[in-house]
Design an enzyme around this catalytic site. Sequence first.
Site, PDB file in Angstrom:
ATOM      1  N   THR A 177      59.479  35.819 -10.681  1.00  0.00           N
ATOM      2  CA  THR A 177      58.752  34.538 -10.614  1.00  0.00           C
ATOM      3  C   THR A 177      58.587  34.183  -9.137  1.00  0.00           C
ATOM      4  OG1 THR A 177      60.741  33.197 -10.601  1.00  0.00           O
ATOM      5  CG2 THR A 177      59.820  33.716 -12.756  1.00  0.00           C
ATOM      6  N   GLU A 321      57.165  34.413 -17.303  1.00  0.00           N
ATOM      7  CA  GLU A 321      57.938  34.702 -18.521  1.00  0.00           C
ATOM      8  C   GLU A 321      57.052  34.945 -19.732  1.00  0.00           C
ATOM      9  OE1 GLU A 321      58.556  32.421 -16.260  1.00  0.00           O
ATOM     10  OE2 GLU A 321      60.704  32.062 -15.989  1.00  0.00           O
ATOM     11  N   LYS A 431      60.678  10.058 -11.172  1.00  0.00           N
ATOM     12  CA  LYS A 431      61.369   9.101 -12.043  1.00  0.00           C
ATOM     13  C   LYS A 431      61.503   7.782 -11.315  1.00  0.00           C
ATOM     14  CE  LYS A 431      63.164  13.320 -13.396  1.00  0.00           C
ATOM     15  NZ  LYS A 431      62.960  14.362 -12.397  1.00  0.00           N
ATOM     16  N   TRP A 436      58.043   7.235 -15.781  1.00  0.00           N
ATOM     17  CA  TRP A 436      57.828   8.592 -15.280  1.00  0.00           C
ATOM     18  C   TRP A 436      56.423   8.647 -14.705  1.00  0.00           C
ATOM     19  CZ3 TRP A 436      61.545  12.530 -16.075  1.00  0.00           C
ATOM     20  CH2 TRP A 436      62.642  12.152 -16.860  1.00  0.00           C
TER      21      TRP A 436
HETATM   22  P1  ADP Z   1      56.931  29.867 -10.595  1.00  0.00           P
HETATM   23  O1  ADP Z   1      57.625  29.145 -11.727  1.00  0.00           O
HETATM   24  O2  ADP Z   1      57.888  30.456  -9.652  1.00  0.00           O
HETATM   25  O3  ADP Z   1      55.804  29.083  -9.964  1.00  0.00           O
HETATM   26  P2  ADP Z   1      55.067  31.151 -12.309  1.00  0.00           P
HETATM   27  O4  ADP Z   1      53.894  31.649 -11.611  1.00  0.00           O
HETATM   28  O5  ADP Z   1      55.555  31.909 -13.477  1.00  0.00           O
HETATM   29  O6  ADP Z   1      56.227  31.088 -11.285  1.00  0.00           O
HETATM   30  O7  ADP Z   1      54.745  29.645 -12.695  1.00  0.00           O
HETATM   31  C1  ADP Z   1      54.615  29.171 -13.999  1.00  0.00           C
HETATM   32  C2  ADP Z   1      54.466  27.670 -13.950  1.00  0.00           C
HETATM   33  O8  ADP Z   1      53.316  27.301 -13.203  1.00  0.00           O
HETATM   34  C3  ADP Z   1      54.262  27.025 -15.301  1.00  0.00           C
HETATM   35  O9  ADP Z   1      55.471  26.848 -15.974  1.00  0.00           O
HETATM   36  C4  ADP Z   1      53.599  25.716 -14.906  1.00  0.00           C
HETATM   37  O10 ADP Z   1      54.545  24.755 -14.484  1.00  0.00           O
HETATM   38  C5  ADP Z   1      52.766  26.091 -13.719  1.00  0.00           C
HETATM   39  N1  ADP Z   1      51.370  26.309 -14.128  1.00  0.00           N
HETATM   40  C6  ADP Z   1      50.760  27.472 -14.389  1.00  0.00           C
HETATM   41  N2  ADP Z   1      49.468  27.289 -14.706  1.00  0.00           N
HETATM   42  C7  ADP Z   1      49.247  25.958 -14.655  1.00  0.00           C
HETATM   43  C8  ADP Z   1      48.105  25.105 -14.884  1.00  0.00           C
HETATM   44  N3  ADP Z   1      46.938  25.596 -15.220  1.00  0.00           N
HETATM   45  N4  ADP Z   1      48.279  23.776 -14.740  1.00  0.00           N
HETATM   46  C9  ADP Z   1      49.465  23.263 -14.388  1.00  0.00           C
HETATM   47  N5  ADP Z   1      50.564  23.992 -14.152  1.00  0.00           N
HETATM   48  C10 ADP Z   1      50.462  25.327 -14.283  1.00  0.00           C
END
Ligand code: ADP
Length: 531
Positions: A177, A321, A431, A436
Site C-alpha cells: 500500500t 487490498e 472531529k 464530524w
Molecule cells: P493507501 O491506503 O496507502 O493510500 P491505497 O492506494 O490502497 O493505499 O488507497 C486506498 C484508499 O484510497 C481507499 O481506502 C480510499 O480511502 C482512498 N480512495 C481510493 N479511491 C478513492 C476515491 N475515488 N475517492 C475517495 N477516496 C478514494
Amino acid sequence: MDVPLVVRWIFEHALRNHASRPIVSREDDGSIVRLTYADFGRRVAQLAGALVEAGIRPGDRVASFGWNSHRHLELYFAVPMIGAVLHTTNIRLFPEQVCWAFEHAGDRLIFVDGSLAPAVERALATKPDFRRPFVVMGPSSASLPDAQDYEAMLARQPDRFDWPELDERSGAILCYTSATTGDPKGVVFTHRSTVLHAFAGGLADALGVRQRDTVMPVVPMFHVNAWGIPFLAPMVGAKLVMPGNRLDPASLIELIEGEGVTISLGVPTVWLAVRDELEKRDLRLPTLHTLVIGGSAVPPSLFDDLERRGIRTVHAWGMTEMSPIGTVSRVHADLEGEPWEKQRDVLLKQGRFTPLVAWKILDDDGRAVPHDGRTAGQLWVRGPAVTGSYYRTGAALPVFDAEGYFATGDVCTIDEFGYLHIVDRSKDLVKSGGEWISSVDLENTIMGHPSVREAAVIGLAHLKWVERPVAVVALREGAALDEPSLQAWLGERLVKWQIPDRVLFVDAIPRTGVGKFLKRELRERYRDLLI
Ligand code: ADP
C-alpha cells in the site's frame, strides 16, 4: 472443466487472438518503441528463459523498479508465468526505504529502469551491506553493482518457453500500500484473483475497455497493477500506450493526440495538471472519451472543467487490498433520461460495486445503514479479489469481522441506486465538538474557488473542540487570494462550524508516492498550530 485461472490464459489469448494489436512505449530518452502483442509474446518468452537462467524458481520474488513501459509489462507476465512473484516496488520511496522494501519482500533479482538506476544507487549508499543482483532496463548514467543489461539477457534466449502448470492460488504479484495512513503493508495477488479482477474490472459498466480502444495507464504499474490495465488490455486486445517517465501534462497530451488515446486512467493530481494545460492552450482531445479517475476523490470542479472540454470522467474507488477496483461510476439505467444535474450528482460519487465485491456499511452499533445517500457508516468488503492477509507484516493485520468481511477504513454512504459515496477515510474525518466534518467535502468546496488549484484539509488538536479543520491550499498559477477572503467565500457556502479555522497557503501540497495528499505529514508539520 476444472482448469486453473492463471495469468497465462490472458497471455495466450492475447497472442492467438490479438497478435497484431500494438503496444506503444515511450523510452527514457523520449523515443517511441512500437511492438505488437506477437512481438511482446516472444519477448516475454525470452525474459522467462533469462529468469530461469538467473536461477529464479517458483515462489521466488523478483522486484521491478520501473515506470509504465513495455518492459515492465513483460515482467508482469514472465515472472508470474514461471511461478515466481513480481514485487512492483514503489519508485518514489525515500532512499532508506528502498532497500527495506527489497529486503522485506525477499527479492532475489531486481529489475531497474535505466533512468531510475541513480535512485537505486542512492538507496544502496544508505545500506552498504545490501547485496542483490540487478538487471538494468535501457541506457543508464549510473552503474549498479552486479548488474546485467536487460536486452542482452533477452537476446541470448529462444523466443519460445515451455510454461509450467501452476496452481491458481499461487502468488503472481506483490504490492505494498502507498502508506497514506501508516506503514506500507504488502498484499499478494494470486493468479486467480488477478484473472477474476481483470474480468470484473473490465466489464462495460466498469472500466469498459474494448479491443478498439487505445488505453494509456498513467496510474503507475508500481502501485496496484495500474488498476489492472496490464491484464485487461491484453485480454481484450486494446492498443496500449505506456507513457514511461514523462508524466508532465504536455508529454501526456502529446501521446493522447499522437496515439489517439481513447481511455486514460490516473489520480486527480495528474488530471488537474492536464486540465490547466488544456485551458492554457484552449485544447480539446477529441479521441479521449473516458478518463478514469480514482485513488482519491474527484473534485467536482475538475469533473466540470473536463466535461466542458468533452471529456467524461469516470470516477472509481478501490484499494490495494482489493486488487484494487471496488466501484466505478456510470449512469444507472433508471437514471437515463434524467436531468443532467441528477446524473452529475451520481457520477461524482465513487460508483457502484463491481460484481465480485460483497459489501456492507455498518454504523457504530454494527447496524446496516439505510440506503438513503445520507447516513454514513464503515465500509466492509469480501470477495475473491480481496486480500485475506498482509504479507509478512508483523503487527499490522487486516481487520475482519465474524463473517469474514474486511474493514476498508473508509466512511461512506450508499444511495437507493447503489452508488457509494466515500465521505472520508476514518483517520481523516475531522472531529469537531460533537460533529464530524468530511475533509473531502471541505476540500472539494475549497477547490471550487476559481483561484484554488488544490486544497488538503486536516483536523488539528483544539483545546475546546477536540479538533478543528485547517486548510492547506495551493493557488492556481498567477492567482492571488488571502486567508480572510477565502474564509468569507466559504462562509457563503458552508455552515459556520465547517469553515476552517486557518487557511495556510503553500506552493505545493506534500504527496505520497502515488500522488495522494500526505495528510500524515501535514498533521505533523502543523501539530500545535491551534493550541
Ligand atoms: P493507501 O491506503 O496507502 O493510500 P491505497 O492506494 O490502497 O493505499 O488507497 C486506498 C484508499 O484510497 C481507499 O481506502 C480510499 O480511502 C482512498 N480512495 C481510493 N479511491 C478513492 C476515491 N475515488 N475517492 C475517495 N477516496 C478514494
